[in-house]
Design an enzyme around this catalytic site. Sequence first.
Site, PDB file in Angstrom:
ATOM      1  N   GLY A 151       0.832  -1.185   0.000  1.00  0.00           N
ATOM      2  CA  GLY A 151       0.000   0.000   0.000  1.00  0.00           C
ATOM      3  C   GLY A 151       0.869   1.238   0.000  1.00  0.00           C
ATOM      4  O   GLY A 151       2.024   1.211  -0.418  1.00  0.00           O
ATOM      5  N   ILE A 152       0.306   2.321   0.491  1.00  0.00           N
ATOM      6  CA  ILE A 152       1.023   3.586   0.478  1.00  0.00           C
ATOM      7  C   ILE A 152       1.140   4.103   1.905  1.00  0.00           C
ATOM      8  O   ILE A 152       0.237   3.910   2.723  1.00  0.00           O
ATOM      9  CB  ILE A 152       0.295   4.608  -0.423  1.00  0.00           C
ATOM     10  CG1 ILE A 152       1.181   5.817  -0.696  1.00  0.00           C
ATOM     11  CG2 ILE A 152      -1.042   5.017   0.165  1.00  0.00           C
ATOM     12  CD1 ILE A 152       0.645   6.698  -1.801  1.00  0.00           C
ATOM     13  N   GLY A 153       2.268   4.703   2.223  1.00  0.00           N
ATOM     14  CA  GLY A 153       2.433   5.249   3.560  1.00  0.00           C
ATOM     15  C   GLY A 153       3.825   5.018   4.102  1.00  0.00           C
ATOM     16  O   GLY A 153       4.685   4.393   3.465  1.00  0.00           O
ATOM     17  N   ALA A 154       4.059   5.507   5.309  1.00  0.00           N
ATOM     18  CA  ALA A 154       5.388   5.462   5.910  1.00  0.00           C
ATOM     19  C   ALA A 154       5.851   4.038   6.189  1.00  0.00           C
ATOM     20  O   ALA A 154       7.031   3.713   6.001  1.00  0.00           O
ATOM     21  CB  ALA A 154       5.393   6.283   7.202  1.00  0.00           C
ATOM     22  N   ILE A 155       4.948   3.166   6.642  1.00  0.00           N
ATOM     23  CA  ILE A 155       5.354   1.802   6.985  1.00  0.00           C
ATOM     24  C   ILE A 155       5.719   0.988   5.738  1.00  0.00           C
ATOM     25  O   ILE A 155       6.781   0.337   5.716  1.00  0.00           O
ATOM     26  CB  ILE A 155       4.270   1.094   7.820  1.00  0.00           C
ATOM     27  CG1 ILE A 155       4.053   1.842   9.143  1.00  0.00           C
ATOM     28  CG2 ILE A 155       4.654  -0.355   8.083  1.00  0.00           C
ATOM     29  CD1 ILE A 155       5.295   1.985   9.999  1.00  0.00           C
ATOM     30  N   GLU A 201      -1.542  -3.850  -5.979  1.00  0.00           N
ATOM     31  CA  GLU A 201      -2.499  -2.782  -6.280  1.00  0.00           C
ATOM     32  C   GLU A 201      -1.769  -1.532  -6.754  1.00  0.00           C
ATOM     33  O   GLU A 201      -2.143  -0.912  -7.744  1.00  0.00           O
ATOM     34  CB  GLU A 201      -3.303  -2.471  -5.020  1.00  0.00           C
ATOM     35  CG  GLU A 201      -4.104  -1.186  -5.069  1.00  0.00           C
ATOM     36  CD  GLU A 201      -4.501  -0.697  -3.684  1.00  0.00           C
ATOM     37  OE1 GLU A 201      -5.159   0.351  -3.621  1.00  0.00           O
ATOM     38  OE2 GLU A 201      -4.165  -1.347  -2.679  1.00  0.00           O
TER      39      GLU A 201
END
Length: 332
Positions: free
Chosen positions: A252-256, A275
């Site tokens: 997915g998208i994000g810092a982690i 995705e």
Amino acid sequence: MLSRALAPAKRCFSTSPALLRIVPGSLVEQECGYPIKGKKTVLSDIKNAFNGIRSGDNIFIHGIAATPTPLLFGLCDYAKANDLKGIKLHHLHLEGPTPWTAEDMKHRIRSNSLFTGGNLRKAVNDGTADFNSTFLHEVPLLFRTGAIKLDAAIIHVSPPDENGFCSLGTSVDTACAAVKQANHIIAMTNKHMPRTFGDSVIHQSHIDVMIELNDHPLHERPVGGPASPEEMKIGKIIADNLVDNGATLQMGIGAIPDAALAAMGDHKDLGIHTEMFSDGVLDLVECNAITNAKKPLHPGKVSQCSVSMMGALNFMETYMVVSFVYGTKKLY
């Protein structure tokens, strides 16, 4: 007024069983990669691009990096000038301004967000926009089965090549199904839109109105600061304990996710079937951590800067499979 595009039943269909798109309920989609013989695309400016739009229309809007922001401003101007009302926009996460949420536009155009973002959360919370949560893979079925019957689609594509083929570029995701179901297609062509391959190809004969706008940069993902120590630690725990050599990654998208990818530089033969992805994948391609050699589906090599949207094969090589990308100019 422009006549509406050919109805879906009149679009060009593939006659090859191997290429025919069949969906539940025995519905057949038109193949947008096949030219429509004798059909001409109308070249237009923004002011005259929306003559085929009417009150009450359901319109798909291309999203994320491909959000066609200049056309959205043009649609709002056209709706006000022609006193249109009750238009519904169906879309995933959009980037950029949302002029239809202004007070004088609320009765004219309303969002039905199937995956919302920060620029529409206030409108959703205020009750002036809709949010219908659904799985990403279910959105095409909403279009294909007629649960959302699309009168038009507004998309953002690469310029046509010498044979008239355009690409949906950075966002194939639900746009692929939308252009196959919409009765009327309005497309912004832009030299900044990368040409991606797979189910991303649309021939210009399927586009009813085309507007050339080469001064609009793609929307980029805001670059945050460096990862925090906590994020880096979580990313390393994921990389060291949950991701084996040869694993296929969905992200997915994000810092982690960014921190986890940054900790995988010593991994071997990772694969991508996801995705979406952002810039974090590029470093893993460059250091040869991603090869796709061990993927159970479409195993093969990865060619740097060659990203396949939704499972394209390039001769004997198989590239990363992704439905949309969102990042910086380097990624695009």
